[in-house]
Design a protein around this motif. Structure first.
Motif, mmCIF file in Angstrom:
data_model
loop_
_atom_site.group_PDB
_atom_site.id
_atom_site.type_symbol
_atom_site.label_atom_id
_atom_site.label_comp_id
_atom_site.label_asym_id
_atom_site.label_seq_id
_atom_site.Cartn_x
_atom_site.Cartn_y
_atom_site.Cartn_z
ATOM 1 N N ARG A 163 139.655 0.742 -100.910
ATOM 2 C CA ARG A 163 140.033 1.485 -99.814
ATOM 3 C C ARG A 163 139.638 3.008 -99.958
ATOM 4 N NH1 ARG A 163 146.053 -0.008 -98.228
ATOM 5 N NH2 ARG A 163 146.224 1.057 -100.004
ATOM 6 N N GLU A 164 139.601 3.635 -100.950
ATOM 7 C CA GLU A 164 139.409 5.011 -101.295
ATOM 8 C C GLU A 164 137.889 5.247 -101.483
ATOM 9 O OE1 GLU A 164 141.245 5.489 -105.107
ATOM 10 O OE2 GLU A 164 143.247 5.032 -104.298
ATOM 11 N N GLY A 165 137.016 4.204 -101.260
ATOM 12 C CA GLY A 165 135.729 4.349 -101.317
ATOM 13 C C GLY A 165 135.009 3.369 -102.520
ATOM 14 N N PRO A 166 133.664 3.530 -102.445
ATOM 15 C CA PRO A 166 132.840 2.606 -103.455
ATOM 16 C C PRO A 166 133.087 2.916 -104.693
ATOM 17 C CG PRO A 166 131.599 3.448 -101.637
ATOM 18 C CD PRO A 166 132.606 4.225 -101.519
ATOM 19 N N ARG A 167 133.307 2.121 -105.658
ATOM 20 C CA ARG A 167 133.567 2.012 -107.114
ATOM 21 C C ARG A 167 132.548 1.377 -107.883
ATOM 22 N NH1 ARG A 167 139.025 4.050 -107.882
ATOM 23 N NH2 ARG A 167 138.341 3.900 -110.275
ATOM 24 N N ALA A 168 132.267 1.944 -109.211
ATOM 25 C CA ALA A 168 131.519 1.215 -109.954
ATOM 26 C C ALA A 168 132.223 0.030 -110.777
ATOM 27 C CB ALA A 168 130.872 2.197 -110.904
ATOM 28 N N ALA A 169 131.780 -1.155 -110.998
ATOM 29 C CA ALA A 169 132.302 -1.883 -111.780
ATOM 30 C C ALA A 169 133.132 -1.472 -112.864
ATOM 31 C CB ALA A 169 131.195 -3.249 -111.925
ATOM 32 N N GLY A 170 132.498 -1.021 -113.687
ATOM 33 C CA GLY A 170 133.085 -0.483 -115.076
ATOM 34 C C GLY A 170 134.408 0.359 -114.714
ATOM 35 N N ASP A 171 134.473 1.172 -113.657
ATOM 36 C CA ASP A 171 135.462 1.793 -113.152
ATOM 37 C C ASP A 171 136.643 1.017 -112.614
ATOM 38 O OD1 ASP A 171 134.237 4.256 -113.956
ATOM 39 O OD2 ASP A 171 133.563 4.521 -111.533
ATOM 40 N N LEU A 172 136.292 -0.112 -112.048
ATOM 41 C CA LEU A 172 137.324 -1.040 -111.524
ATOM 42 C C LEU A 172 138.012 -1.738 -112.654
ATOM 43 C CD1 LEU A 172 135.312 -2.348 -108.417
ATOM 44 C CD2 LEU A 172 137.436 -0.985 -108.419
ATOM 45 N N ALA A 173 137.139 -2.227 -113.703
ATOM 46 C CA ALA A 173 137.585 -2.960 -114.773
ATOM 47 C C ALA A 173 138.488 -2.105 -115.506
ATOM 48 C CB ALA A 173 136.320 -3.328 -115.599
ATOM 49 N N GLY A 174 138.235 -0.950 -115.390
ATOM 50 C CA GLY A 174 138.955 -0.085 -116.395
ATOM 51 C C GLY A 174 140.612 0.146 -115.858
ATOM 52 N N GLN A 175 140.907 -0.288 -114.815
ATOM 53 C CA GLN A 175 142.175 -0.292 -114.198
ATOM 54 C C GLN A 175 142.979 -1.439 -114.444
ATOM 55 O OE1 GLN A 175 142.258 0.391 -110.128
ATOM 56 N NE2 GLN A 175 141.028 2.125 -110.185
ATOM 57 N N PHE A 176 142.442 -2.356 -115.226
ATOM 58 C CA PHE A 176 143.093 -3.656 -115.404
ATOM 59 C C PHE A 176 143.293 -3.876 -117.184
ATOM 60 C CE2 PHE A 176 141.520 -4.019 -111.172
ATOM 61 C CZ PHE A 176 142.836 -4.399 -110.504
ATOM 62 N N SER A 177 144.135 -4.649 -117.544
ATOM 63 C CA SER A 177 144.351 -5.110 -119.067
ATOM 64 C C SER A 177 143.505 -6.274 -119.097
ATOM 65 C CB SER A 177 145.826 -5.330 -119.411
ATOM 66 O OG SER A 177 146.509 -5.955 -118.710
ATOM 67 N N LEU A 178 142.466 -6.515 -118.420
ATOM 68 C CA LEU A 178 141.638 -7.800 -118.227
ATOM 69 C C LEU A 178 140.280 -7.456 -119.006
ATOM 70 C CD1 LEU A 178 142.314 -9.210 -114.533
ATOM 71 C CD2 LEU A 178 143.358 -9.939 -116.875
ATOM 72 N N SER A 179 139.572 -8.669 -119.466
ATOM 73 C CA SER A 179 138.240 -8.401 -119.960
ATOM 74 C C SER A 179 137.032 -7.764 -118.752
ATOM 75 C CB SER A 179 137.705 -9.252 -120.474
ATOM 76 O OG SER A 179 137.616 -10.526 -119.788
ATOM 77 N N ARG A 180 136.241 -7.359 -118.982
ATOM 78 C CA ARG A 180 135.345 -6.920 -117.752
ATOM 79 C C ARG A 180 134.708 -8.379 -117.214
ATOM 80 N NH1 ARG A 180 132.010 -1.680 -118.032
ATOM 81 N NH2 ARG A 180 133.501 -0.202 -118.935
ATOM 82 N N PRO A 181 134.164 -9.412 -118.084
ATOM 83 C CA PRO A 181 134.020 -10.479 -117.337
ATOM 84 C C PRO A 181 135.213 -10.955 -116.425
ATOM 85 C CG PRO A 181 133.474 -10.587 -119.835
ATOM 86 C CD PRO A 181 134.208 -9.216 -119.398
#
Length: 106
Positions: free
Chosen positions: A23-41
């Motif tokens: 909602r805040e705007g487009p984000r790179a996949a890596g940035d999104l992945a960094g917000q979770f304690s999940l693997s990038r895949p």
């Protein structure tokens, strides 16, 4: 894509959090992945589900993929939910009236 696919996509809390972030705007996949304690895949798989449900779109910029929120599918959900909103407002209003009737204000 069917409306049920959108509901299935929205059922997962990780995917809802991804949508909230976008909602805040487009984000790179890596940035999104960094917000979770999940693997990038794992995050990539969630993004794929959102993309298949038409809730996000993907844009390639060089080696990076950016994700954008797509509002059309969410608007369809809102339209579908709208009659239920009226139903629950009426039910809550009836409950409020009953409580007020049984417990009048001084």
């Amino acid at each position: 894509m069917a409306l049920v696919d959108v509901f299935s996509a929205l059922a997962n809390p990780v995917r809802r959090k991804l949508l909230e972030t976008l909602r805040e705007g487009p984000r790179a996949a890596g940035d999104l992945a960094g917000q979770f304690s999940l693997s990038r895949p794992a995050v990539s798989e969630h993004l794929s589900v959102l993309k298949n449900a038409r809730l996000v779109r993907e844009e390639s910029r060089g080696r990076h993929r950016y994700y954008h929120l797509e509002g059309a599918a969410l608007a369809e959900v809102g339209e579908w939910l709208h009659p239920f909103e009226h139903y629950w407002r009426a039910r809550m209003g009836a409950l409020r009236d009953l409580i007020d009737e049984e417990n009048p204000w001084p």
